[in-house]
Design a protein around this motif. Structure first.
Motif, mmCIF file in Angstrom:
data_model
loop_
_atom_site.group_PDB
_atom_site.id
_atom_site.type_symbol
_atom_site.label_atom_id
_atom_site.label_comp_id
_atom_site.label_asym_id
_atom_site.label_seq_id
_atom_site.Cartn_x
_atom_site.Cartn_y
_atom_site.Cartn_z
ATOM 1 N N LEU A 112 18.410 2.198 -0.725
ATOM 2 C CA LEU A 112 17.802 1.046 -1.391
ATOM 3 C C LEU A 112 16.594 0.548 -0.597
ATOM 4 C CD1 LEU A 112 17.615 -1.248 -3.469
ATOM 5 C CD2 LEU A 112 19.363 -2.459 -2.136
ATOM 6 N N VAL A 113 16.738 0.442 0.702
ATOM 7 C CA VAL A 113 15.622 0.006 1.551
ATOM 8 C C VAL A 113 14.469 0.997 1.445
ATOM 9 C CG1 VAL A 113 14.886 -0.427 3.938
ATOM 10 C CG2 VAL A 113 17.087 -1.334 3.118
ATOM 11 N N ASP A 114 14.769 2.297 1.481
ATOM 12 C CA ASP A 114 13.730 3.322 1.342
ATOM 13 C C ASP A 114 13.028 3.216 -0.016
ATOM 14 O OD1 ASP A 114 14.354 4.286 3.854
ATOM 15 O OD2 ASP A 114 15.498 6.017 3.119
ATOM 16 N N TYR A 115 13.800 2.986 -1.061
ATOM 17 C CA TYR A 115 13.236 2.824 -2.411
ATOM 18 C C TYR A 115 12.242 1.661 -2.430
ATOM 19 C CZ TYR A 115 13.106 1.884 -7.454
ATOM 20 O OH TYR A 115 12.683 1.666 -8.748
ATOM 21 N N CYS A 116 12.653 0.531 -1.855
ATOM 22 C CA CYS A 116 11.766 -0.636 -1.821
ATOM 23 C C CYS A 116 10.526 -0.369 -0.974
ATOM 24 C CB CYS A 116 12.524 -1.859 -1.304
ATOM 25 S SG CYS A 116 13.781 -2.465 -2.468
ATOM 26 N N ALA A 117 10.700 0.328 0.132
ATOM 27 C CA ALA A 117 9.553 0.667 0.989
ATOM 28 C C ALA A 117 8.572 1.570 0.241
ATOM 29 C CB ALA A 117 10.030 1.340 2.276
ATOM 30 N N ARG A 118 9.088 2.529 -0.542
ATOM 31 C CA ARG A 118 8.207 3.398 -1.341
ATOM 32 C C ARG A 118 7.456 2.585 -2.390
ATOM 33 N NH1 ARG A 118 12.682 6.694 -1.118
ATOM 34 N NH2 ARG A 118 13.226 6.295 -3.290
ATOM 35 N N LEU A 119 8.139 1.629 -3.027
ATOM 36 C CA LEU A 119 7.456 0.758 -3.995
ATOM 37 C C LEU A 119 6.352 -0.041 -3.310
ATOM 38 C CD1 LEU A 119 10.339 -0.649 -6.232
ATOM 39 C CD2 LEU A 119 8.651 1.095 -6.828
ATOM 40 N N CYS A 120 6.630 -0.534 -2.116
ATOM 41 C CA CYS A 120 5.619 -1.278 -1.362
ATOM 42 C C CYS A 120 4.398 -0.400 -1.093
ATOM 43 C CB CYS A 120 6.194 -1.775 -0.032
ATOM 44 S SG CYS A 120 7.384 -3.116 -0.195
ATOM 45 N N ALA A 121 4.637 0.849 -0.721
ATOM 46 C CA ALA A 121 3.532 1.784 -0.465
ATOM 47 C C ALA A 121 2.720 2.031 -1.719
ATOM 48 C CB ALA A 121 4.067 3.089 0.116
ATOM 49 N N LEU A 122 3.394 2.165 -2.862
ATOM 50 C CA LEU A 122 2.684 2.370 -4.136
ATOM 51 C C LEU A 122 1.837 1.163 -4.491
ATOM 52 C CD1 LEU A 122 5.478 4.089 -6.272
ATOM 53 C CD2 LEU A 122 3.385 5.148 -5.390
ATOM 54 N N VAL A 123 2.393 -0.026 -4.280
ATOM 55 C CA VAL A 123 1.646 -1.252 -4.579
ATOM 56 C C VAL A 123 0.431 -1.346 -3.654
ATOM 57 C CG1 VAL A 123 1.755 -3.774 -4.444
ATOM 58 C CG2 VAL A 123 3.609 -2.508 -5.531
ATOM 59 N N ALA A 124 0.616 -1.052 -2.376
ATOM 60 C CA ALA A 124 -0.488 -1.116 -1.422
ATOM 61 C C ALA A 124 -1.577 -0.108 -1.776
ATOM 62 C CB ALA A 124 0.021 -0.874 -0.005
ATOM 63 N N ALA A 125 -1.176 1.090 -2.193
ATOM 64 C CA ALA A 125 -2.144 2.123 -2.539
ATOM 65 C C ALA A 125 -2.925 1.760 -3.804
ATOM 66 C CB ALA A 125 -1.439 3.466 -2.744
ATOM 67 N N ALA A 126 -2.322 0.972 -4.671
ATOM 68 C CA ALA A 126 -2.982 0.587 -5.921
ATOM 69 C C ALA A 126 -3.935 -0.582 -5.739
ATOM 70 C CB ALA A 126 -1.943 0.244 -6.975
ATOM 71 N N GLN A 127 -3.848 -1.270 -4.595
ATOM 72 C CA GLN A 127 -4.725 -2.409 -4.342
ATOM 73 C C GLN A 127 -6.140 -1.915 -4.018
ATOM 74 O OE1 GLN A 127 -3.746 -5.602 -4.696
ATOM 75 N NE2 GLN A 127 -1.729 -4.850 -5.277
ATOM 76 N N PRO A 128 -7.130 -2.545 -4.600
ATOM 77 C CA PRO A 128 -8.503 -2.141 -4.269
ATOM 78 C C PRO A 128 -8.819 -2.500 -2.807
ATOM 79 C CG PRO A 128 -8.487 -4.071 -5.703
ATOM 80 C CD PRO A 128 -7.066 -3.624 -5.557
ATOM 81 N N THR A 129 -9.520 -1.621 -2.158
ATOM 82 C CA THR A 129 -9.916 -1.894 -0.774
ATOM 83 C C THR A 129 -11.177 -2.731 -0.774
ATOM 84 O OG1 THR A 129 -11.159 0.163 -0.695
ATOM 85 C CG2 THR A 129 -8.899 0.232 0.107
ATOM 86 N N GLN A 130 -11.267 -3.577 0.248
ATOM 87 C CA GLN A 130 -12.444 -4.432 0.372
ATOM 88 C C GLN A 130 -13.444 -3.795 1.304
ATOM 89 O OE1 GLN A 130 -11.182 -8.329 1.548
ATOM 90 N NE2 GLN A 130 -10.064 -8.693 -0.332
ATOM 91 N N ALA A 131 -14.708 -3.823 0.921
ATOM 92 C CA ALA A 131 -15.749 -3.201 1.746
ATOM 93 C C ALA A 131 -16.240 -4.116 2.807
ATOM 94 C CB ALA A 131 -16.900 -2.764 0.863
#
Length: 131
Positions: A112-131
């Motif tokens: 469950l913790v790993d699942y949530c961590a993977r979701l966090c990574a997906l959310v972070a990857a989907a965030q636009p980066t600031q220049a």
């Protein structure tokens, strides 16, 4: 990621919240011990949530009843079952109700913790980066 935890045992609910907040980007926005309270909170448009973690046996009502109530949700919202009562029949019923994942409390807390961590990574990857 904002989570809501539906668990009738307050100690388990608090420990799960602490673990997820310590090890992942999940922030627990609320929790309850029963179906009705959880259903009201999750349906309130003022309460934003990204993941709900549901036990099947609750103080009032049931996790299955709650899953039926929140069957319609936006695609980005995740619903997870975390229960001691997990078998093939329960997994099948949860899949029919659109549950994203099912974890056994006694053996799959790390999953469950790993699942949530993977979701966090997906959310972070989907965030636009600031220049």
């Amino acid at each position: 990621m904002r989570a809501y935890v539906v668990e009738d045992n307050a100690t388990i609910r608090e420990n799960l919240a602490g673990t997820l907040e310590e090890l992942t980007c999940v922030r627990v926005a609320g929790g309850s011990a029963g179906e009705d309270e959880a259903g009201r909170w999750l349906a309130d448009p003022d309460h934003a949530w990204d993941i709900v973690i549901v036990d099947l046996f609750l103080k009032n009502g049931s996790g299955i009843g709650l899953l039926q109530r929140i069957h319609r949700r936006v695609p980005q919202q995740r619903v997870v079952v975390f229960s001691n009562y997990v078998n093939a029949s329960v997994r099948k019923r949860c899949a029919q109700l659109g549950v994203d994942a099912v974890f056994d409390k006694s053996t799959e807390i790390d999953a469950l913790v790993d699942y949530c961590a993977r979701l966090c990574a997906l959310v972070a990857a989907a965030q636009p980066t600031q220049a």
